[in-house]
Design a protein around this motif. Sequence first.
Motif, mmCIF file in Angstrom:
data_model
loop_
_atom_site.group_PDB
_atom_site.id
_atom_site.type_symbol
_atom_site.label_atom_id
_atom_site.label_comp_id
_atom_site.label_asym_id
_atom_site.label_seq_id
_atom_site.Cartn_x
_atom_site.Cartn_y
_atom_site.Cartn_z
ATOM 1 N N ARG A 77 -1.574 12.759 4.344
ATOM 2 C CA ARG A 77 -0.522 13.396 5.124
ATOM 3 C C ARG A 77 0.744 12.540 5.103
ATOM 4 N NH1 ARG A 77 -4.323 14.738 10.378
ATOM 5 N NH2 ARG A 77 -5.649 16.315 9.399
ATOM 6 N N HIS A 88 -3.607 8.104 7.511
ATOM 7 C CA HIS A 88 -4.137 9.345 6.950
ATOM 8 C C HIS A 88 -3.304 9.610 5.697
ATOM 9 C CE1 HIS A 88 -5.776 13.216 6.277
ATOM 10 N NE2 HIS A 88 -6.350 13.323 7.468
ATOM 11 N N VAL A 94 -11.079 11.836 5.412
ATOM 12 C CA VAL A 94 -10.170 10.739 5.761
ATOM 13 C C VAL A 94 -10.192 10.493 7.274
ATOM 14 C CG1 VAL A 94 -7.779 9.929 5.727
ATOM 15 C CG2 VAL A 94 -8.710 11.151 3.751
ATOM 16 N N GLU A 95 -10.209 11.567 8.061
ATOM 17 C CA GLU A 95 -10.245 11.413 9.520
ATOM 18 C C GLU A 95 -11.502 10.653 9.954
ATOM 19 O OE1 GLU A 95 -9.985 15.376 10.997
ATOM 20 O OE2 GLU A 95 -7.897 15.652 10.379
ATOM 21 N N GLN A 150 -9.288 16.225 3.989
ATOM 22 C CA GLN A 150 -8.585 15.656 5.138
ATOM 23 C C GLN A 150 -9.572 15.237 6.233
ATOM 24 O OE1 GLN A 150 -4.821 17.075 6.426
ATOM 25 N NE2 GLN A 150 -4.623 18.540 4.751
ATOM 26 N N GLN A 171 -5.599 2.433 8.956
ATOM 27 C CA GLN A 171 -5.955 3.731 9.522
ATOM 28 C C GLN A 171 -4.948 4.818 9.140
ATOM 29 O OE1 GLN A 171 -6.636 2.937 13.743
ATOM 30 N NE2 GLN A 171 -8.843 2.875 13.329
ATOM 31 N N SER A 186 -1.573 15.542 -1.485
ATOM 32 C CA SER A 186 -1.163 14.327 -0.785
ATOM 33 C C SER A 186 0.276 13.991 -1.161
ATOM 34 C CB SER A 186 -2.067 13.167 -1.201
ATOM 35 O OG SER A 186 -1.769 12.772 -2.539
ATOM 36 N N ASN A 241 -11.094 7.028 9.119
ATOM 37 C CA ASN A 241 -10.159 6.361 10.027
ATOM 38 C C ASN A 241 -10.769 6.065 11.396
ATOM 39 O OD1 ASN A 241 -8.250 6.426 8.034
ATOM 40 N ND2 ASN A 241 -7.044 8.084 8.902
#
Length: 644
Positions: free
Chosen positions: A483, A480, A447-448, A444, A478, A498, A451
């Motif tokens: 989530r 995520h 991915v942040e 996660q 962008q 996911s 983004n």
Amino acid sequence: MLYRLFISWSLVFGLSAAQDPCAAIAGKKWVSPQEARACMFSFPVDQDRKSSLIETVNKTLAFHTSVNYQKYVHEDIHADLARIRATSYHSDFDLHLDLYNSFRRLNDGHCRFISAYLPTPLALLTAEDGTQQVHIAPEAFSIASAEFPDQIEFWQASLDGNLKGQLASLSGAKVLLINGHNPFVAVNQNAEITGGYQAFSTRQNSFFSSYSRGAKGWSYVMGNFAQLVHPLTDSVQMTIQRPNSSTVEQVTLPYRARIGSTVRNFTDSESYRTNMCRNVTATNGFNFYDLLTQQETASLPSAAYFEQQPMLDHEDRKHPMNVMLDALPLTDVELPEELLPLPIALNQSYSVAQFYMLSDNITGVLALGSFSAANFTAFMGSLLDGLQELKSQGASRLIVDVTNNGGGYICIAHWLHRILVGPKNTTEPQAGLYTCARAGTLAQTIVEKINKGGDPEEVLSYNPSQWRNSSNLPFSVQSHWLRPTVNLTINGHEDAFSPRLGAECQPFEMTPPEEGLFEPENIVIISNGRCASSCSLFSITMAKHEGVKTVVIGGQQNAMQQYCGIVGGQSTHFTEIDTEIKSTHLKNHTHAPPDFVLGITWRLAFGIHNPAEPEEWQDHPADFNLPLTLKTQVPGLSVSMSII
């Protein structure tokens, strides 16, 4: 899951040449298993390195989707690692073997140097009266003479009494006992430990010889009896009955350990460890955006050598893949000329995809040894052109032979499904299975970072631009996409995934035909059950969605034969995950693993008949099980196709 050790541990220094067991085998091609073991078991365990190794594996497993599912089905790998941490070992190779066997018990060929050979591969053959008997393969001496010409005299001389020098006469012999027991004691013992495939019957089949279509030609697969991963066995005793003889005889044959041509040169223990066991450039990932390390992209990951597909360059490796890894690389034992398929391959044949027209002039054959070839686009085109060539010659029925197909490009599996049966709700926009990725803390965080602009070239696997949601719509730039996480309790353990992911292959790079090339009821998929990864994705969707018949050739009659071995959804390995971590500057993250090599099932595929559970552990029984006979042993193109 394939485990292969690349961590550098402490070396043995100060040995004289006479005392150094690695110096004793340096520069040789063939040695006895005892000599190989003396070198391999000579290195002590460094406890700090061992602790680091276990930490690395535990952290890398956070990206493997199936860890908690496998705790119930096969193995609790984290418990294994805790046990291994607490265990003392005589040598670091003992440690390696414990790790290797633990991962092998997962029976997952996505997550897993010196080999040992016999000149007598085995085959399970069915007689005219329907009885089955283990035989030394009828072609055994031809294979051994071609592949091991420098060892034939050694094996000839090792035979006792009137059998000395009569190695050729063993070909085709019935094997009554192996080491004093019914042959299936050895078959089943191997099936318990060989790993790689979910179905026990498929792991049984791995014991015997078979064939494979490679990029450069037809290959012979020795089987787990005649080719060992590690040189741990010195010899085997067989009680046999030779062809055209009523006499029962005993024969003892020694294994020979071959140091392959890809092994880096070494002269002693120090250079053995330095050249064969230390991290190298291709062992680990790299920061894609660090100009100082761009040259590292030219090195293929070390795991690539063990993928059951042709070696691919970096450009083509960008396509999503689902490919099995094995402890042994793809076989390079050539199939003897007398065993090659009798029809001449059609002009549109390319690499691992060979097309044939059978003598009835209505049955075409696609012998597909892999779902990968050197050029992705050329491979797509060759499959379409070859199938259309069969149609132009009058083929209305099709056999797809996927024997020993270890997978490859996911989108080639989708493409082949689509062009065979045409546009319909099972092929557009998604010709495969819906999937999900594990959504751990570090995943996660990657991915942040992406983004926030951490992947401007949009090359990383965790970039939302790579994926579509369950409605087959692309994620926004962008998003995520991990989530909202789907929190599950699996076998008593909490896990996070996911949301469900949809198609990533369409629109294809080229336009598929407006209509299907063959009716599903006129298609048969055949194999020895050893169909894995993208091969499984193709076979399962064709069988369960389209009703295509499936056939396993050979295998024990009272065992349920399954038409595919392992499924996965998308596989990767440590090198590619490490690149994601380093490119987003997260190597110092608490959950980031140190450098290592490990195969990973990165996306998990959901079932068709039971879409709430992974397809991996659902049954895939073949519609037909055809016996393997002397006439149909190798290859499968001569099998009667009256089942179509």
